[in-house]
Design an enzyme around this catalytic site. Sequence first.
Site, mmCIF file in Angstrom:
data_model
loop_
_atom_site.group_PDB
_atom_site.id
_atom_site.type_symbol
_atom_site.label_atom_id
_atom_site.label_comp_id
_atom_site.label_asym_id
_atom_site.label_seq_id
_atom_site.Cartn_x
_atom_site.Cartn_y
_atom_site.Cartn_z
ATOM 1 N N ASN A 191 -24.172 -2.513 39.963
ATOM 2 C CA ASN A 191 -25.125 -3.392 39.289
ATOM 3 C C ASN A 191 -24.437 -4.042 38.095
ATOM 4 O O ASN A 191 -24.202 -3.402 37.073
ATOM 5 C CB ASN A 191 -26.342 -2.573 38.837
ATOM 6 C CG ASN A 191 -27.363 -3.405 38.087
ATOM 7 O OD1 ASN A 191 -27.272 -4.629 38.032
ATOM 8 N ND2 ASN A 191 -28.349 -2.739 37.501
ATOM 9 N N HIS B 129 -35.772 -1.482 38.455
ATOM 10 C CA HIS B 129 -34.781 -0.932 37.521
ATOM 11 C C HIS B 129 -35.441 -0.588 36.191
ATOM 12 O O HIS B 129 -36.328 -1.302 35.723
ATOM 13 C CB HIS B 129 -33.639 -1.933 37.308
ATOM 14 C CG HIS B 129 -32.449 -1.309 36.642
ATOM 15 N ND1 HIS B 129 -32.401 -1.125 35.279
ATOM 16 C CD2 HIS B 129 -31.301 -0.794 37.140
ATOM 17 C CE1 HIS B 129 -31.249 -0.528 34.969
ATOM 18 N NE2 HIS B 129 -30.572 -0.322 36.083
ATOM 19 N N GLU C 227 -34.617 -0.942 33.227
ATOM 20 C CA GLU C 227 -34.578 -1.971 32.191
ATOM 21 C C GLU C 227 -35.733 -2.954 32.377
ATOM 22 O O GLU C 227 -36.328 -3.415 31.400
ATOM 23 C CB GLU C 227 -33.220 -2.693 32.233
ATOM 24 C CG GLU C 227 -32.104 -1.812 31.673
ATOM 25 C CD GLU C 227 -30.713 -2.145 32.172
ATOM 26 O OE1 GLU C 227 -29.790 -1.388 31.834
ATOM 27 O OE2 GLU C 227 -30.545 -3.141 32.899
ATOM 28 N N SER D 186 -24.506 6.285 33.942
ATOM 29 C CA SER D 186 -23.174 6.531 33.371
ATOM 30 C C SER D 186 -22.210 7.202 34.352
ATOM 31 O O SER D 186 -21.411 8.056 33.973
ATOM 32 C CB SER D 186 -23.290 7.338 32.074
ATOM 33 O OG SER D 186 -24.046 6.623 31.103
ATOM 34 N N GLU E 62 -32.384 7.214 38.540
ATOM 35 C CA GLU E 62 -31.632 6.876 37.334
ATOM 36 C C GLU E 62 -32.352 7.411 36.112
ATOM 37 O O GLU E 62 -33.294 6.777 35.622
ATOM 38 C CB GLU E 62 -31.487 5.351 37.209
ATOM 39 C CG GLU E 62 -30.668 4.717 38.301
ATOM 40 C CD GLU E 62 -30.176 3.337 37.889
ATOM 41 O OE1 GLU E 62 -28.957 3.155 37.828
ATOM 42 O OE2 GLU E 62 -30.995 2.461 37.596
ATOM 43 N N GLY F 280 -26.115 3.791 30.487
ATOM 44 C CA GLY F 280 -25.381 3.082 29.449
ATOM 45 C C GLY F 280 -25.213 3.862 28.160
ATOM 46 O O GLY F 280 -24.779 3.325 27.152
ATOM 47 N N LYS G 235 -25.587 -6.284 36.193
ATOM 48 C CA LYS G 235 -26.558 -6.630 35.146
ATOM 49 C C LYS G 235 -26.334 -8.064 34.660
ATOM 50 O O LYS G 235 -25.958 -8.924 35.441
ATOM 51 C CB LYS G 235 -26.524 -5.592 34.023
ATOM 52 C CG LYS G 235 -26.767 -4.176 34.581
ATOM 53 C CD LYS G 235 -27.007 -3.145 33.514
ATOM 54 C CE LYS G 235 -27.237 -1.782 34.166
ATOM 55 N NZ LYS G 235 -27.555 -0.735 33.185
#
Length: 252
Positions: A10, A96, A98, A212, A166, A172, A12
């Site tokens: 991904n 996702h 985010e 990560s 996730e 991250g 992003k």
Amino acid sequence: MARKFFVGGNWKCNGTNEEVKKIITTLNEAEVPSEDVVEVVVSPPFVFLPLVKSLLRSDFNVAAQNCWVRKGGAFTGEVSAEMLVNLGIPWVILGHSERRALLNESNEFVGDKVAYALSQGLKVIACIGETLEQRESGSTMAVVAAQAKAIADKITNWDNIVLAYEPVWAIGTGKVATPAQAQEVHAELRKWLRDNVGADVASSTRIIYGGSVNGANCKELAGEADVDGFLVGGASLKPEFVDIIKSATAKK
């Protein structure tokens, strides 16, 4: 039935034309296990989808990072599933964390998006995961089960879904769920699928880990029984993504 290892990258909201071409060159020249062993999908920003599709080696696939919840029309700034199909893009990432956190996408909205994308012939990487507060309060399984249920409520066929677990606290941040922590949630998710959807779906659906993942920790994570691959963020922009793809052989 053995589940084929799956590695998604991904990208992003990153990249320029030049940077994208550089990443593609690295991937095209990489020596990795065959398609029989590992399925590789990279997900660039929308604007680079045609470029990546035209340059990327044929044994790797391309995914969009999102799509709209229904047929296109007066939805400024959105991209429809039909457009992705028209471009020959086979995969899409939906739900996702985010987007859930920053754009307030609810479980139900994500479920609707997954169902619509599947109905148009796309394959879906459906993301679920808990925050640090949720993990520390002991509600990890309740949270991910609710997210999975919102998808299960809207679909009947799981053949074209990969579930990406996730943990939000590990995306991250450099913090990684230990292999044991990842395996525990994956095993519980598989059990949830068995109890709520069916044994066949539970045994065949790939549950991949994101948070990560990098060249240093991928092999150990890949060795866990219920970890069927990875959804990789930052490291998918770097040469070590090749090492992560190679970790598929840790399954043998």
